[in-house]
Design a protein around this motif. Sequence first.
Motif, PDB file in Angstrom:
ATOM      1  N   ASN A   7      -2.896   6.673   8.580  1.00 57.12           N
ATOM      2  CA  ASN A   7      -4.175   6.022   8.307  1.00 57.12           C
ATOM      3  C   ASN A   7      -5.180   6.590   9.301  1.00 57.12           C
ATOM      4  O   ASN A   7      -5.104   6.295  10.484  1.00 57.12           O
ATOM      5  N   GLU A  12      -5.953  -1.544  11.972  1.00 57.04           N
ATOM      6  CA  GLU A  12      -4.533  -1.812  11.786  1.00 57.04           C
ATOM      7  C   GLU A  12      -4.260  -2.648  10.541  1.00 57.04           C
ATOM      8  O   GLU A  12      -3.170  -2.576   9.961  1.00 57.04           O
ATOM      9  N   THR A  15      -3.443  -0.283   7.844  1.00 59.85           N
ATOM     10  CA  THR A  15      -2.090   0.254   8.002  1.00 59.85           C
ATOM     11  C   THR A  15      -1.037  -0.767   7.598  1.00 59.85           C
ATOM     12  O   THR A  15      -0.038  -0.414   6.947  1.00 59.85           O
ATOM     13  N   ARG A  19       1.903  -0.431   4.785  1.00 58.54           N
ATOM     14  CA  ARG A  19       3.327  -0.724   5.009  1.00 58.54           C
ATOM     15  C   ARG A  19       3.848  -1.678   3.952  1.00 58.54           C
ATOM     16  O   ARG A  19       4.957  -1.502   3.427  1.00 58.54           O
ATOM     17  N   CYS A  30       4.404   4.499   8.698  1.00 63.09           N
ATOM     18  CA  CYS A  30       2.943   4.460   8.644  1.00 63.09           C
ATOM     19  C   CYS A  30       2.370   4.405  10.058  1.00 63.09           C
ATOM     20  O   CYS A  30       2.751   3.539  10.853  1.00 63.09           O
ATOM     21  N   THR A  32      -1.249   4.614  12.621  1.00 64.79           N
ATOM     22  CA  THR A  32      -2.696   4.428  12.707  1.00 64.79           C
ATOM     23  C   THR A  32      -3.278   5.449  13.678  1.00 64.79           C
ATOM     24  O   THR A  32      -2.760   5.618  14.787  1.00 64.79           O
TER      25      THR A  32
END
Length: 211
Positions: A7, A12, A15, A19, A30, A32
């Motif tokens: 991402n 977050e 992200t 997920r 995944c 960030t």
Amino acid sequence: MSITVINPNSNEAVTEGLRDTLTGFPNVTCLTLTEGPFGIESQRDSDAVILPMLDLMRATPEASAFVIACYSDPGLDAARSVSSVPVFGIQEAGLATALCRADMFGVIAIGEPSILRHRKYMRRMGVLERLAGERALNMSVDETARGANTFNRLKTVGADLIGDGAGCLILGCAGMARHRAPLEKHLAVPVIDPTQAAVTLAHGTLVASRL
């Protein structure tokens, strides 16, 4: 096989949404990009993440493939030029998938400024003649990921695109990922989450390379 989804914004919540929607795929991680803007909503934002994203890729040598989870596909060409493993952009993957699902497709953008950027990309890919239309939610990336009214806006804009002739819809931002399944059920047309599309292509590529 390990697929790393990046991402490129620092939000977050986006992200976490990725997920959640990728739990059915094996061996997906995944990440960030903490150096990125809170949301990628302009060409400047898109360009700014390229170098730190390449650094993050270099710092992830265990990845068998990368997915850039931003619908602008920032740094896709640069990443492919330096990566020793396949790199997938979600806009490219989402468009390729849409062509297999319907004669005409529609795109749901986060904001009006994104539409011109997306159209340039579609022109480069040669798929504009299959575009029924692109309409904007006029929300921020963070609002699409967290906003209480996001799904209502998606229903309205999605229905308008179906009225334009779209036989399937692409969610034009990774922050919309969690809404794919309920929106498809509500609108009764295929709805493509481009990150899922890109991970599907990455997984298939890695499996085929071992046959």
